[in-house]
Design an enzyme around this catalytic site. Sequence first.
Site, PDB file in Angstrom:
ATOM      1  N   ASP A 234       4.819 -28.387  48.538  1.00 41.33           N
ATOM      2  CA  ASP A 234       6.204 -28.865  48.465  1.00 41.33           C
ATOM      3  C   ASP A 234       6.941 -28.554  49.763  1.00 41.33           C
ATOM      4  O   ASP A 234       8.077 -28.094  49.740  1.00 41.33           O
ATOM      5  CB  ASP A 234       6.927 -28.227  47.277  1.00 41.33           C
TER       6      ASP A 234
ATOM      7  N   ILE B 220      23.959 -18.473  43.701  1.00 36.37           N
ATOM      8  CA  ILE B 220      23.727 -19.034  45.031  1.00 36.37           C
ATOM      9  C   ILE B 220      23.408 -20.518  44.946  1.00 36.37           C
ATOM     10  O   ILE B 220      23.989 -21.334  45.647  1.00 36.37           O
ATOM     11  CB  ILE B 220      22.574 -18.288  45.739  1.00 36.37           C
ATOM     12  N   ALA B 221      22.483 -20.881  44.070  1.00 35.90           N
ATOM     13  CA  ALA B 221      22.059 -22.290  43.995  1.00 35.90           C
ATOM     14  C   ALA B 221      21.385 -22.535  42.660  1.00 35.90           C
ATOM     15  O   ALA B 221      20.962 -21.609  41.962  1.00 35.90           O
ATOM     16  CB  ALA B 221      21.107 -22.638  45.144  1.00 35.90           C
TER      17      ALA B 221
ATOM     18  N   LYS C 157      15.768 -15.109  40.939  1.00 29.73           N
ATOM     19  CA  LYS C 157      15.583 -16.473  40.456  1.00 29.73           C
ATOM     20  C   LYS C 157      15.223 -16.427  38.976  1.00 29.73           C
ATOM     21  O   LYS C 157      14.252 -15.763  38.584  1.00 29.73           O
ATOM     22  CB  LYS C 157      14.475 -17.158  41.251  1.00 29.73           C
TER      23      LYS C 157
ATOM     24  N   VAL D  91      19.226 -19.545  41.184  1.00 31.47           N
ATOM     25  CA  VAL D  91      19.104 -18.390  42.059  1.00 31.47           C
ATOM     26  C   VAL D  91      20.452 -17.684  42.151  1.00 31.47           C
ATOM     27  O   VAL D  91      21.481 -18.320  42.380  1.00 31.47           O
ATOM     28  CB  VAL D  91      18.618 -18.800  43.468  1.00 31.47           C
TER      29      VAL D  91
ATOM     30  N   GLY E 166      18.465 -25.258  40.795  1.00 33.98           N
ATOM     31  CA  GLY E 166      17.460 -26.299  40.947  1.00 33.98           C
ATOM     32  C   GLY E 166      17.087 -26.873  39.600  1.00 33.98           C
ATOM     33  O   GLY E 166      17.661 -26.529  38.566  1.00 33.98           O
ATOM     34  N   GLY E 167      16.097 -27.755  39.592  1.00 30.91           N
ATOM     35  CA  GLY E 167      15.709 -28.413  38.357  1.00 30.91           C
ATOM     36  C   GLY E 167      15.006 -27.489  37.385  1.00 30.91           C
ATOM     37  O   GLY E 167      14.966 -27.754  36.187  1.00 30.91           O
ATOM     38  N   MET E 168      14.423 -26.386  37.877  1.00 30.36           N
ATOM     39  CA  MET E 168      13.652 -25.506  37.021  1.00 30.36           C
ATOM     40  C   MET E 168      14.275 -24.120  36.888  1.00 30.36           C
ATOM     41  O   MET E 168      14.017 -23.411  35.913  1.00 30.36           O
ATOM     42  CB  MET E 168      12.236 -25.370  37.586  1.00 30.36           C
ATOM     43  N   ALA E 169      15.100 -23.724  37.848  1.00 25.74           N
ATOM     44  CA  ALA E 169      15.622 -22.363  37.841  1.00 25.74           C
ATOM     45  C   ALA E 169      16.939 -22.297  38.603  1.00 25.74           C
ATOM     46  O   ALA E 169      17.340 -23.234  39.287  1.00 25.74           O
ATOM     47  CB  ALA E 169      14.604 -21.398  38.468  1.00 25.74           C
TER      48      ALA E 169
END
Length: 535
Positions: free
Chosen positions: A148, A31-32, A54, A39, A34-37
């Site tokens: 955040d 799906i997507a 995730k 999904v 990010g900088g850490m994980a």
Amino acid sequence: MSERTQPPADGTADAMIGRLIDGRYQVRSRIARGGMATVYLATDLRLERRVAIKTMHAHLADDSAFAQRFIQEARSAARLAHPNVVNVFDQGEDGETAYIVMEYLPGITLRELLKDYRRLTPEQALDIMESVLSGLAAAHRAGIVHRDLKPENVMLADDGRIKLADFGLARAASAATATGQALLGTIAYLSPELISRGVADARSDIYALGIMLYEMLTGEQPYVGDAPMQIAYQHANSSVPLPSEKIPGLPSGFDELVRWATERDPELRPRDAGAMLERMRTFEADIRSGANATVVMPRTSAPLAPTQVVSDADATVAFAAGSLPARPSSSASVAEQAIVEHAHRRTRRSRILLSLFIAIAVLAGGTGWYQGHGPGSYLAIPDVAGQSPDAAKAALEAAGFAVASESDYNPDVAAGTVFETRPRSTDRAPRGGLVTIRVSLGARTIDFPNVVGATEDVARQSLSAFTVADAGRTEFSTSIPSGHVIRAITPDGASISGTYGEKGNVILVVSLGPLPDVVGKTLDEANTALKAAGL
């Protein structure tokens, strides 16, 4: 509805696609990222439902700080049960893969909605703010600070639900203090105190909401700059302008709310989301009078706008995109018309589907009886957490289930007490199906690292398996340098060595260095030296 997935940036196949995690979650698509994980969309084979899973990036698995932050997200979100917060179902590790299982929300983010329509009407802004404030108020009541908040973390589901996501940076409000690390979060929404002192509490979340409200009403952020520090400087030294200065004619209540939420002095802001929600409702009726109900729907699939962050703060995106007509003009009235027209089309489509479902239900009456009242019916699993095994077994058998038991270590629950069931009490299971009660063995005893002589930061990292008090104790020492650990003690003051209970409370005693040498000094000189040492 089509599901949006993202191919790997380097064009190679994603090794997670098709993988079965923990023998239960079948990964379907990405799906997507990010900088850490990353999904993924997955299927929970045990409960036959779609979930978002995730997984932390493999190269971060050895970094205890990242791993702790990843686990903290699951714990923070799991403590919340609110219709405006994305649910967390499960968390664990499969080999070297740490994962969090979350509610799957087909839809878009507030950022994508703003990208299409630039700015929202006052009614739309109220709808979204009321939902976000409701979810955040639940977090603040639970002592959780999000840290955040930004449009990327506000989910707008296809069915009209609005939910707050991504508690990856959240931490308990009682522990909201400077960390000495790089600031986390998105610079455009950071409060002045978080920029200048690295300190965040519930009022820091309120500041971010004030910036989001300004952006929804005006179509742009209050501060822009070529570098993150330029934006940070404006947050720390300037007052956020009023929305009506950019968009004349906005109700005065919005100016009041934005000014209150974005005061540079946190003492002048609402104390938490509940207070801000209560104030917003005082002028909500006036804004809505004569206005039609707002319907927020998803747009056409498009890449997410890049998010500028100060460090590797991760953005959870547990959803897939729907579809909308081609992007309208920036006019608010045209945007509303497109949303309403799209809603009408979805309503007509829903009526057709409803008719089909009714026809199927009539033809399958026998199956319906079997599933609703016969041996195949699904029942709610009672919540027996905190009970003795015998009491839990009796309650589950009375509810119509077969019961098995197993034991495991759990540092948060007393030995001999049930701490969960599998399937969980939030799920449903077939009548007569097996439900396993999990009984706590208490906290297991593990090796306690020797931290004597280490710096305080290194000691805290070494003790990640325990609960280290934020505020330690200090003593003068002639043998241990200043800032280094003299010993680790229990809350009762006993020194800890060898082994200790997992997640047990630990207090670090840190050296202040030797006492000042005042021999040979005058009385005034001695007093000055001792006062400088805090004596």
